[in-house]
Write a protein that holds these residues in place. Structure first.
Motif, PDB file in Angstrom:
ATOM      1  N   THR A  31      12.083  -1.303  -1.038  1.00 17.17           N
ATOM      2  CA  THR A  31      10.702  -1.353  -1.544  1.00 17.17           C
ATOM      3  C   THR A  31       9.861  -2.159  -0.559  1.00 17.17           C
ATOM      4  OG1 THR A  31      11.226  -3.308  -2.919  1.00 17.17           O
ATOM      5  CG2 THR A  31      11.306  -1.171  -3.997  1.00 17.17           C
ATOM      6  N   CYS A  32       8.683  -1.650  -0.182  1.00 21.45           N
ATOM      7  CA  CYS A  32       7.821  -2.331   0.798  1.00 21.45           C
ATOM      8  C   CYS A  32       6.381  -2.403   0.298  1.00 21.45           C
ATOM      9  CB  CYS A  32       7.783  -1.581   2.127  1.00 21.45           C
ATOM     10  SG  CYS A  32       9.355  -1.072   2.788  1.00 21.45           S
ATOM     11  N   GLY A  33       5.603  -3.291   0.918  1.00 19.79           N
ATOM     12  CA  GLY A  33       4.174  -3.410   0.608  1.00 19.79           C
ATOM     13  C   GLY A  33       3.932  -4.260  -0.626  1.00 19.79           C
ATOM     14  N   GLY A  34       2.750  -4.101  -1.233  1.00 22.14           N
ATOM     15  CA  GLY A  34       2.350  -4.933  -2.371  1.00 22.14           C
ATOM     16  C   GLY A  34       3.026  -4.525  -3.667  1.00 22.14           C
ATOM     17  N   LEU A  35       2.979  -5.418  -4.651  1.00 24.34           N
ATOM     18  CA  LEU A  35       3.611  -5.116  -5.942  1.00 24.34           C
ATOM     19  C   LEU A  35       2.805  -4.055  -6.693  1.00 24.34           C
ATOM     20  CD1 LEU A  35       4.751  -8.580  -7.348  1.00 24.34           C
ATOM     21  CD2 LEU A  35       6.012  -6.900  -5.972  1.00 24.34           C
ATOM     22  N   GLY A  87      11.889  -5.455   1.829  1.00 24.31           N
ATOM     23  CA  GLY A  87      11.287  -4.359   2.586  1.00 24.31           C
ATOM     24  C   GLY A  87      12.095  -3.992   3.814  1.00 24.31           C
ATOM     25  N   TYR A  88      11.382  -3.515   4.842  1.00 28.78           N
ATOM     26  CA  TYR A  88      12.077  -3.061   6.053  1.00 28.78           C
ATOM     27  C   TYR A  88      12.791  -4.209   6.780  1.00 28.78           C
ATOM     28  CZ  TYR A  88       9.996   1.610   5.597  1.00 28.78           C
ATOM     29  OH  TYR A  88       9.661   2.868   5.151  1.00 28.78           O
ATOM     30  N   GLU A  89      12.437  -5.453   6.462  1.00 26.65           N
ATOM     31  CA  GLU A  89      13.198  -6.581   7.039  1.00 26.65           C
ATOM     32  C   GLU A  89      14.687  -6.466   6.714  1.00 26.65           C
ATOM     33  OE1 GLU A  89      10.106 -10.282   6.699  1.00 26.65           O
ATOM     34  OE2 GLU A  89      12.225 -10.686   6.337  1.00 26.65           O
ATOM     35  N   SER A 106       8.162  -6.788   1.690  1.00 29.27           N
ATOM     36  CA  SER A 106       7.551  -7.504   2.817  1.00 29.27           C
ATOM     37  C   SER A 106       6.578  -6.578   3.515  1.00 29.27           C
ATOM     38  CB  SER A 106       8.618  -7.978   3.819  1.00 29.27           C
ATOM     39  OG  SER A 106       9.170  -6.867   4.504  1.00 29.27           O
ATOM     40  N   ARG A 107       5.777  -7.155   4.404  1.00 29.38           N
ATOM     41  CA  ARG A 107       4.938  -6.376   5.312  1.00 29.38           C
ATOM     42  C   ARG A 107       5.379  -6.713   6.733  1.00 29.38           C
ATOM     43  NH1 ARG A 107       0.839  -4.170   2.321  1.00 29.38           N
ATOM     44  NH2 ARG A 107       0.107  -5.340   0.523  1.00 29.38           N
ATOM     45  N   GLY A 108       4.845  -5.994   7.680  1.00 28.34           N
ATOM     46  CA  GLY A 108       5.136  -6.327   9.076  1.00 28.34           C
ATOM     47  C   GLY A 108       6.056  -5.309   9.712  1.00 28.34           C
ATOM     48  N   PRO A 109       5.821  -5.020  11.006  1.00 29.48           N
ATOM     49  CA  PRO A 109       6.561  -3.962  11.687  1.00 29.48           C
ATOM     50  C   PRO A 109       8.022  -4.329  11.961  1.00 29.48           C
ATOM     51  CG  PRO A 109       5.122  -5.109  13.230  1.00 29.48           C
ATOM     52  CD  PRO A 109       4.852  -5.697  11.894  1.00 29.48           C
ATOM     53  N   GLN A 110       8.875  -3.334  11.899  1.00 30.03           N
ATOM     54  CA  GLN A 110      10.286  -3.485  12.281  1.00 30.03           C
ATOM     55  C   GLN A 110      10.617  -2.339  13.227  1.00 30.03           C
ATOM     56  OE1 GLN A 110      11.609  -6.221  11.306  1.00 30.03           O
ATOM     57  NE2 GLN A 110      10.158  -6.719   9.669  1.00 30.03           N
ATOM     58  N   ASP A 164       1.285   3.983   1.984  1.00 36.05           N
ATOM     59  CA  ASP A 164       1.102   4.775   3.200  1.00 36.05           C
ATOM     60  C   ASP A 164       1.825   4.147   4.390  1.00 36.05           C
ATOM     61  OD1 ASP A 164      -0.668   2.657   3.028  1.00 36.05           O
ATOM     62  OD2 ASP A 164      -2.233   3.645   4.193  1.00 36.05           O
ATOM     63  N   GLY A 165       1.787   2.821   4.499  1.00 37.45           N
ATOM     64  CA  GLY A 165       2.481   2.141   5.586  1.00 37.45           C
ATOM     65  C   GLY A 165       3.987   2.383   5.517  1.00 37.45           C
ATOM     66  N   THR A 166       4.536   2.235   4.322  1.00 33.93           N
ATOM     67  CA  THR A 166       5.964   2.465   4.114  1.00 33.93           C
ATOM     68  C   THR A 166       6.347   3.883   4.500  1.00 33.93           C
ATOM     69  OG1 THR A 166       5.870   0.940   2.262  1.00 33.93           O
ATOM     70  CG2 THR A 166       7.807   2.369   2.382  1.00 33.93           C
ATOM     71  N   PRO A 214       6.106   7.703  -3.564  1.00 35.96           N
ATOM     72  CA  PRO A 214       4.842   7.060  -3.194  1.00 35.96           C
ATOM     73  C   PRO A 214       4.430   5.992  -4.194  1.00 35.96           C
ATOM     74  CG  PRO A 214       4.514   9.404  -3.672  1.00 35.96           C
ATOM     75  CD  PRO A 214       5.952   9.117  -3.904  1.00 35.96           C
ATOM     76  N   LYS A 215       4.107   4.831  -3.651  1.00 34.59           N
ATOM     77  CA  LYS A 215       3.671   3.701  -4.482  1.00 34.59           C
ATOM     78  C   LYS A 215       2.243   3.359  -4.101  1.00 34.59           C
ATOM     79  CE  LYS A 215       3.119   0.077  -3.072  1.00 34.59           C
ATOM     80  NZ  LYS A 215       2.932  -1.157  -2.304  1.00 34.59           N
ATOM     81  N   THR A 216       1.305   3.651  -4.965  1.00 36.49           N
ATOM     82  CA  THR A 216      -0.051   3.191  -4.733  1.00 36.49           C
ATOM     83  C   THR A 216      -0.706   2.961  -6.075  1.00 36.49           C
ATOM     84  OG1 THR A 216      -2.271   3.988  -4.259  1.00 36.49           O
ATOM     85  CG2 THR A 216      -0.535   5.625  -4.129  1.00 36.49           C
TER      86      THR A 216
END
Ligand code: ATP
Ligand code: MG
Length: 429
Positions: free
Chosen positions: A78-82, A112-114, A146-150, A173-175, A199-201
């Motif tokens: 799971t990535c991005g905001g809650l 997240g992607y971390e 989390s956020r941030g590129p991996q 969308d980022g995920t 999709p989570k938005t």
């Protein structure tokens, strides 16, 4: 979007030869489709041209699978905001993998992607039905986010080391862009890896899906803020209740919250420009006639009025100026200057709403999304999201899903209903 560019073909990893262990279900045929256009006037030109109209693949269990359930391992991230419902989707995927198919190795990647990058040191969780029991009653995500590129190469290495056959990514969308990068990297390495997005938005702003989980909960919860704003406004002479809600680029939450009851007098969304002068003028008139007012503003509205922050979050998303605080101060200053005593109460419930458990309607929706994600993954589909279109669950390629944002049409029926409910001028510009 130009219909000619609509590409609904879903990528498949290979031929399916493994018989599904599911019994007593109607298997979905690979040629079943849901029409993209529901209106005859949109469909007409296609029928006249004898061309095949754009249509989405129907989601659901397939009779033949690509992956052998007894040997496959799967991952969930799971990535991005809650967003309300994250835990429901995690639970649904785990239960479907285990009880529909008999998959026993399910890894829950942390933060997240971390969690897909070894050097961050987040060991994955072992997701069993017992481990996910009742997590649907909790807000947030038990996996963390989390956020941030991996680096896709590092993520694919971890997936390869763990023998993951399907990765389920739950995020915005980022995920999904990250998921597509993983698909491309796996392809370069010749790895048979399926990547399926849910999709989570909370804003309901992803294209090619008419509904996303968490949106119904958000509107359900947001109404408390408008009730409170209205009670405060009515209880004071020249009372003003100002509520800021989610909606970075699309004002669906604010628009639907207006429709829940008729206490909101001004609804401000990113899609419809407004000037401070017009708003203050109409607000003054409203106070003169009725003695109180409720204003609902989406976080992305009026960004031309606030000082740009210039900042970006870890994922590179622009940080928006705070329109809620800006309006609070601008309204207070205006009435101070004109010598009118007002009582303004400002409410920002965003984090309380995002962290709620899903409503029953959303929980049921999450369960079905999770199950359809598993059916799609087991049948060897990849680079796709589960969508809901014309009352059916469908498959949409990730590149299409992230190609454009869904927005409120200022000339459409939803916005007209909002204007009728608030009584605000169509043009506040
Ligand atoms: P939200 O709607 O809450 O913002 P999101 O999924 O859009 O959810 P982001 O923080 O933008 O949240 O992105 C989630 C993850 O996806 C981050 O780790 C981010 O680095 C990664 N990501 C975003 N865009 C890309 C991209 N173009 N390529 C690869 N990874 C990406
Ligand atoms: Mg995003």
């Amino acid at each position: 979007m130009d219909d000619a560019t609509l590409r609904f073909e879903i990528t498949r990893l290979g031929e399916c030869h493994v018989p599904s262990p599911m019994r007593g279900v109607r298997f979905v045929g690979d040629d079943e489709r849901v029409l993209y256009h529901a209106r005859l006037e949109d469909l007409g030109p296609w029928l006249q041209a004898h061309a095949e109209p754009p249509a989405m693949e129907v989601a659901g269990p397939r009779e033949r699978l690509l992956f052998d359930p007894s040997s496959i391992a799967c991952g969930i991230v799971t990535c991005g905001g809650l967003c309300p419902g994250l835990n429901d989707v995690i639970r649904a995927i785990v239960l479907s993998l285990r009880y529909h198919y008999g998959v026993t190795r399910i890894h829950g990647f942390r933060y997240g992607y971390e969690g897909l990058v070894h050097r961050h040191g987040h060991a994955p969780l072992d997701l069993t039905p017992e481990a996910v029991a009742r997590i649907n009653e909790l807000g947030g995500t038990v996996l963390g986010s989390s956020r941030g590129p991996q680096d896709p190469a590092e993520m694919v290495r971890t997936l390869k080391d763990l023998g993951i056959g399907i990765l389920f990514t739950i995020g915005g969308d980022g995920t999904l862009r990250g998921a597509h990068a993983i698909v491309e990297e796996a392809g370069r390495q010749g790895l048979s890896l399926g990547v399926i997005g849910v999709p989570k938005t909370i804003d309901n702003d992803i294209s090619f899906t008419q509904r996303t989980f968490g949106f119904a909960t958000a509107v359900t919860e947001a109404r408390w803020a408008t009730y409170a704003a209205n009670a405060e406004a009515e209880a004071a002479r020249n009372g003003i209740g100002l509520v800021k809600l989610m909606g970075r680029d699309s004002g669906f939450i604010a628009a639907h919250t207006v429709l829940v009851n008729s206490q909101v007098n001004f609804c401000l969304i990113p899609e419809v420009r407004f000037s401070l002068e017009r708003l203050l003028g109409d607000l003054s008139a409203r106070l003169q006639h009725r003695g109180h007012a409720v204003i609902l503003v989406a976080e992305g509205a009026g960004q031309d009025l606030v000082a740009p922050t210039g900042g970006k979050d870890a994922s590179g998303n622009a940080k928006y100026g705070d329109i809620g605080l800006f309006l609070r101060d601008a309204i207070s200053d205006h009435f101070r200057r004109t010598g009118t005593e007002i009582s303004l109460k400002y409410i920002d419930p965003s984090y309380m709403i995002r962290s709620q458990p899903a409503s029953p309607v959303d929980s049921a929706f999450c369960l079905l999304l999770g199950q359809h994600a598993v059916h799609a993954g087991m049948s060897g589909r990849t680079d796709m999201v589960v969508s809901f279109w014309n009352h059916e669950f469908t498959h949409v390629p990730i590149p299409l899903a992230v190609s454009a944002r869904k927005k409120v049409d200022p000339l459409g029926a939803l916005w007209s209903s909002v204007l009728a409910s608030t009584g605000q001028a169509r043009d506040l510009w």
